[in-house]
Design a protein around this motif. Structure first.
Motif, PDB file in Angstrom:
ATOM      1  N   ASP A 113       0.853  -1.197   0.000  1.00 32.96           N
ATOM      2  CA  ASP A 113       0.000   0.000   0.000  1.00 32.96           C
ATOM      3  C   ASP A 113       0.889   1.248   0.000  1.00 32.96           C
ATOM      4  OD1 ASP A 113       0.811   0.164   2.654  1.00 32.96           O
ATOM      5  OD2 ASP A 113      -1.197   0.011   3.515  1.00 32.96           O
ATOM      6  N   ASP A 114       0.416   2.343   0.545  1.00 32.56           N
ATOM      7  CA  ASP A 114       1.220   3.572   0.524  1.00 32.56           C
ATOM      8  C   ASP A 114       2.166   3.669   1.720  1.00 32.56           C
ATOM      9  OD1 ASP A 114      -0.928   3.796   2.240  1.00 32.56           O
ATOM     10  OD2 ASP A 114      -1.336   5.905   1.785  1.00 32.56           O
ATOM     11  N   GLY A 115       2.382   2.549   2.407  1.00 32.77           N
ATOM     12  CA  GLY A 115       3.346   2.507   3.510  1.00 32.77           C
ATOM     13  C   GLY A 115       4.736   2.174   2.992  1.00 32.77           C
ATOM     14  N   ALA A 116       5.430   1.276   3.701  1.00 36.10           N
ATOM     15  CA  ALA A 116       6.791   0.881   3.316  1.00 36.10           C
ATOM     16  C   ALA A 116       6.826   0.445   1.856  1.00 36.10           C
ATOM     17  CB  ALA A 116       7.266  -0.252   4.213  1.00 36.10           C
ATOM     18  N   LYS A 117       7.833   0.933   1.110  1.00 37.46           N
ATOM     19  CA  LYS A 117       7.904   0.615  -0.328  1.00 37.46           C
ATOM     20  C   LYS A 117       8.517  -0.762  -0.560  1.00 37.46           C
ATOM     21  CE  LYS A 117       8.263   5.303  -2.158  1.00 37.46           C
ATOM     22  NZ  LYS A 117       8.459   5.987  -0.852  1.00 37.46           N
ATOM     23  N   ASP A 118       9.536  -1.088   0.235  1.00 38.00           N
ATOM     24  CA  ASP A 118      10.207  -2.378   0.068  1.00 38.00           C
ATOM     25  C   ASP A 118      10.675  -2.853   1.441  1.00 38.00           C
ATOM     26  OD1 ASP A 118      12.435  -0.778   0.664  1.00 38.00           O
ATOM     27  OD2 ASP A 118      12.859  -0.446  -1.450  1.00 38.00           O
ATOM     28  N   ILE A 119      11.340  -3.991   1.456  1.00 37.89           N
ATOM     29  CA  ILE A 119      11.706  -4.593   2.736  1.00 37.89           C
ATOM     30  C   ILE A 119      12.695  -3.697   3.517  1.00 37.89           C
ATOM     31  CG2 ILE A 119      13.539  -6.087   1.802  1.00 37.89           C
ATOM     32  CD1 ILE A 119      11.020  -7.148   4.500  1.00 37.89           C
ATOM     33  N   GLU A 120      13.568  -3.007   2.788  1.00 36.46           N
ATOM     34  CA  GLU A 120      14.513  -2.100   3.466  1.00 36.46           C
ATOM     35  C   GLU A 120      13.758  -0.995   4.207  1.00 36.46           C
ATOM     36  OE1 GLU A 120      17.653  -2.551   4.071  1.00 36.46           O
ATOM     37  OE2 GLU A 120      17.447  -4.422   2.935  1.00 36.46           O
ATOM     38  N   ASN A 154       5.899   5.677   7.029  1.00 44.24           N
ATOM     39  CA  ASN A 154       7.314   5.757   6.639  1.00 44.24           C
ATOM     40  C   ASN A 154       8.126   6.304   7.822  1.00 44.24           C
ATOM     41  OD1 ASN A 154       7.029   8.690   6.582  1.00 44.24           O
ATOM     42  ND2 ASN A 154       5.947   8.395   4.653  1.00 44.24           N
ATOM     43  N   THR A 155       9.387   6.631   7.554  1.00 42.21           N
ATOM     44  CA  THR A 155      10.239   7.107   8.653  1.00 42.21           C
ATOM     45  C   THR A 155      10.394   8.626   8.627  1.00 42.21           C
ATOM     46  OG1 THR A 155      12.187   6.807   7.275  1.00 42.21           O
ATOM     47  CG2 THR A 155      11.603   4.981   8.736  1.00 42.21           C
ATOM     48  N   THR A 156       9.708   9.275   7.688  1.00 38.97           N
ATOM     49  CA  THR A 156       9.885  10.727   7.563  1.00 38.97           C
ATOM     50  C   THR A 156       8.587  11.488   7.868  1.00 38.97           C
ATOM     51  OG1 THR A 156       9.554  10.436   5.186  1.00 38.97           O
ATOM     52  CG2 THR A 156      11.834  10.601   5.958  1.00 38.97           C
ATOM     53  N   MET A 192      11.597   1.282   9.255  1.00 34.79           N
ATOM     54  CA  MET A 192      10.459   1.622  10.119  1.00 34.79           C
ATOM     55  C   MET A 192      10.516   0.822  11.416  1.00 34.79           C
ATOM     56  SD  MET A 192       7.213   1.950   7.490  1.00 34.79           S
ATOM     57  CE  MET A 192       5.996   2.397   8.742  1.00 34.79           C
ATOM     58  N   ALA A 193      10.862  -0.455  11.293  1.00 36.61           N
ATOM     59  CA  ALA A 193      10.925  -1.321  12.473  1.00 36.61           C
ATOM     60  C   ALA A 193      11.962  -0.799  13.477  1.00 36.61           C
ATOM     61  CB  ALA A 193      11.275  -2.745  12.063  1.00 36.61           C
ATOM     62  N   ARG A 194      13.106  -0.354  12.957  1.00 36.53           N
ATOM     63  CA  ARG A 194      14.160   0.150  13.857  1.00 36.53           C
ATOM     64  C   ARG A 194      13.690   1.420  14.574  1.00 36.53           C
ATOM     65  NH1 ARG A 194      17.624  -1.748   9.434  1.00 36.53           N
ATOM     66  NH2 ARG A 194      18.682  -3.619  10.195  1.00 36.53           N
TER      67      ARG A 194
END
Ligand code: FE
Length: 255
Positions: A13-20, A198-200, A25-27
């Protein structure tokens, strides 16, 4: 801390784009004090479908990636369900992922601008089937911002509501921040989640939101919100405070 609303799964969806992105985000989540996250991708919001099976597969993959990197975070499957007329049928067809194991709680998203006319009857049908709808981020819905009584009437009938941490700490602007505080005061929201994408621009803000909640309200209020979060994920009965009307100044903007 538990976060019941988060778009951490990669590429769906419009969240995390890929596993990285998911790992980044997890960190940040771990640094923010979060131990458990419900991954809640958008369902039928016009762009994505994300039925239950897909979400469960993705959660398993992400959990393996986290474990292999020793990132101390547990992911559970969830879903942010756009309110749709065929929701009861979609539940019967096993497309819907509840946010507790006992299938009692659902995260429900309204369109940005409105509350659809069929909401009340759909909520009634859900509740008749023992399902409690949880309205996500009511503070960002234009109809509710204009008339908070629209929310009050749904809460009085037994729905719950989730406030977004970022809204409360001001990341969506002063107006939504002020309204978030009013919703807490009026017992029109019952817990906080991140809705991080996301992280931003759309990060977690959970620690900050809880700190602010303790400061502006009380430690007891913060504990209560945390307890409701746990009770929901455990499928316990929630007994909320009686919601109140938000008083709006009568002549606001008239002169
Ligand atoms: Fe969301």
């Amino acid at each position: 801390m538990i976060d019941l609303h988060c778009h951490i799964l990669p590429g769906i969806d419009d969240g995390a784009k890929d596993i990285e992105d998911s790992l980044a985000m997890a960190r940040i989540a771990v640094a923010d004090g979060i131990t458990h996250i419900l991954a809640t991708p958008h369902y039928k919001n016009g762009r994505w479908t994300n039925e239950k099976d897909v979400i469960n597969q993705q959660v398993e993959i992400l959990q393996q990636e986290l474990d292999s990197r020793a990132i101390p975070l547990t992911i559970f499957p969830g879903q942010e369900v756009r309110i749709v007329g065929e929701l009861i049928e979609d539940i019967a067809e096993n497309k819907i992922q509840f946010i507790d194991e006992g299938n009692q709680f659902l995260l429900i998203e309204f369109p940005t601008a409105t509350i659809p006319a069929f909401t009340e009857s759909l909520f009634f049908e859900l509740q008749k089937a023992g399902i409690t709808p949880i309205i996500v981020h009511p503070e960002r819905n234009h109809a509710i911002l204009t008339d908070p009584n629209e929310l009050l009437s749904l809460i009085e009938k037994g729905a719950l509501a989730q406030l977004t941490a970022g809204s409360y700490v001001g990341s969506f602007g002063k107006k939504i921040q002020k309204f978030s505080k009013q919703l807490i005061e009026a017992d029109l929201v019952h817990f906080i989640a991140s809705d991080a994408h996301n992280t931003t621009s759309r990060s977690f803000y959970m620690k900050e939101a809880y700190r602010q909640l303790e400061k502006e309200f009380s430690q007891k209020k913060a504990e209560k919100f945390k307890q409701v979060t746990k009770d929901i994920i455990n499928g316990e009965l929630i007994i909320p405070n009686t919601p109140k009307k938000i008083k709006q100044p009568k002549f606001l903007g008239l002169f």
